[in-house]
Scaffold this motif. Structure first.
Motif, PDB file in Angstrom:
ATOM      1  N   LEU A  37       0.809  -1.218   0.000  1.00 34.16           N
ATOM      2  CA  LEU A  37       0.000   0.000   0.000  1.00 34.16           C
ATOM      3  C   LEU A  37       0.844   1.271   0.000  1.00 34.16           C
ATOM      4  O   LEU A  37       0.303   2.363  -0.081  1.00 34.16           O
ATOM      5  N   LEU A  38       2.149   1.138   0.103  1.00 38.24           N
ATOM      6  CA  LEU A  38       3.034   2.301   0.126  1.00 38.24           C
ATOM      7  C   LEU A  38       3.659   2.524  -1.238  1.00 38.24           C
ATOM      8  O   LEU A  38       3.959   1.576  -1.953  1.00 38.24           O
ATOM      9  N   ALA A  39       3.895   3.779  -1.576  1.00 39.65           N
ATOM     10  CA  ALA A  39       4.582   4.106  -2.816  1.00 39.65           C
ATOM     11  C   ALA A  39       6.090   4.202  -2.593  1.00 39.65           C
ATOM     12  O   ALA A  39       6.837   4.409  -3.524  1.00 39.65           O
ATOM     13  N   VAL A  40       6.509   4.058  -1.334  1.00 38.61           N
ATOM     14  CA  VAL A  40       7.927   4.148  -0.980  1.00 38.61           C
ATOM     15  C   VAL A  40       8.264   3.028  -0.008  1.00 38.61           C
ATOM     16  O   VAL A  40       7.388   2.515   0.685  1.00 38.61           O
ATOM     17  N   PRO A  41       9.530   2.649   0.072  1.00 39.18           N
ATOM     18  CA  PRO A  41       9.929   1.666   1.098  1.00 39.18           C
ATOM     19  C   PRO A  41       9.728   2.250   2.498  1.00 39.18           C
ATOM     20  O   PRO A  41       9.913   3.448   2.711  1.00 39.18           O
ATOM     21  N   VAL A  42       9.364   1.409   3.458  1.00 38.01           N
ATOM     22  CA  VAL A  42       9.153   1.858   4.830  1.00 38.01           C
ATOM     23  C   VAL A  42      10.400   2.585   5.348  1.00 38.01           C
ATOM     24  O   VAL A  42      10.298   3.615   6.013  1.00 38.01           O
ATOM     25  N   GLY A  43      11.577   2.087   5.029  1.00 38.12           N
ATOM     26  CA  GLY A  43      12.812   2.694   5.496  1.00 38.12           C
ATOM     27  C   GLY A  43      13.075   4.086   4.951  1.00 38.12           C
ATOM     28  O   GLY A  43      13.964   4.785   5.425  1.00 38.12           O
TER      29      GLY A  43
END
Length: 96
Positions: A37-43
């Motif tokens: 659901l993210l467009a970016v890595p969590v990090g």
């Protein structure tokens, strides 16, 4: 009812952050760290906050559903992933 409950939960968190004098606060949905659901890595979240406009109020970190805004910043996160931040110009997409 779900959207109203989420609204009040988020408003409560925003108020707590303000009352505590937080410089930055992350408010995520219960599934907000789901990589699908993210467009970016969590990090990359810390890098995004570091590269955000100094006067930002809200950053939406999700699938790239909102298009057409002006590119504000392009940078690499700590792992070398390319990240872009755009201005958000859309209205009326909250689902309430």
């Amino acid at each position: 009812a779900h959207h109203v409950g989420s609204l009040f939960a988020h408003m409560n968190n925003w108020q707590l952050a303000k009352d505590n004098g937080n410089e930055h606060t992350y408010v995520l949905e219960s599934d907000g760290l789901n990589p699908a659901l993210l467009a970016v890595p969590v990090g990359a979240i810390g890098s995004i906050v570091h590269n955000a406009p100094k006067d930002y109020d809200l950053l939406i970190i999700n699938q790239p559903l909102f298009t057409g805004g002006k590119l504000f910043s392009r940078f690499a996160d700590k792992d070398g992933n390319s990240i872009e931040i755009y201005e958000w110009k859309q209205e009326g997409v909250a689902g309430l």
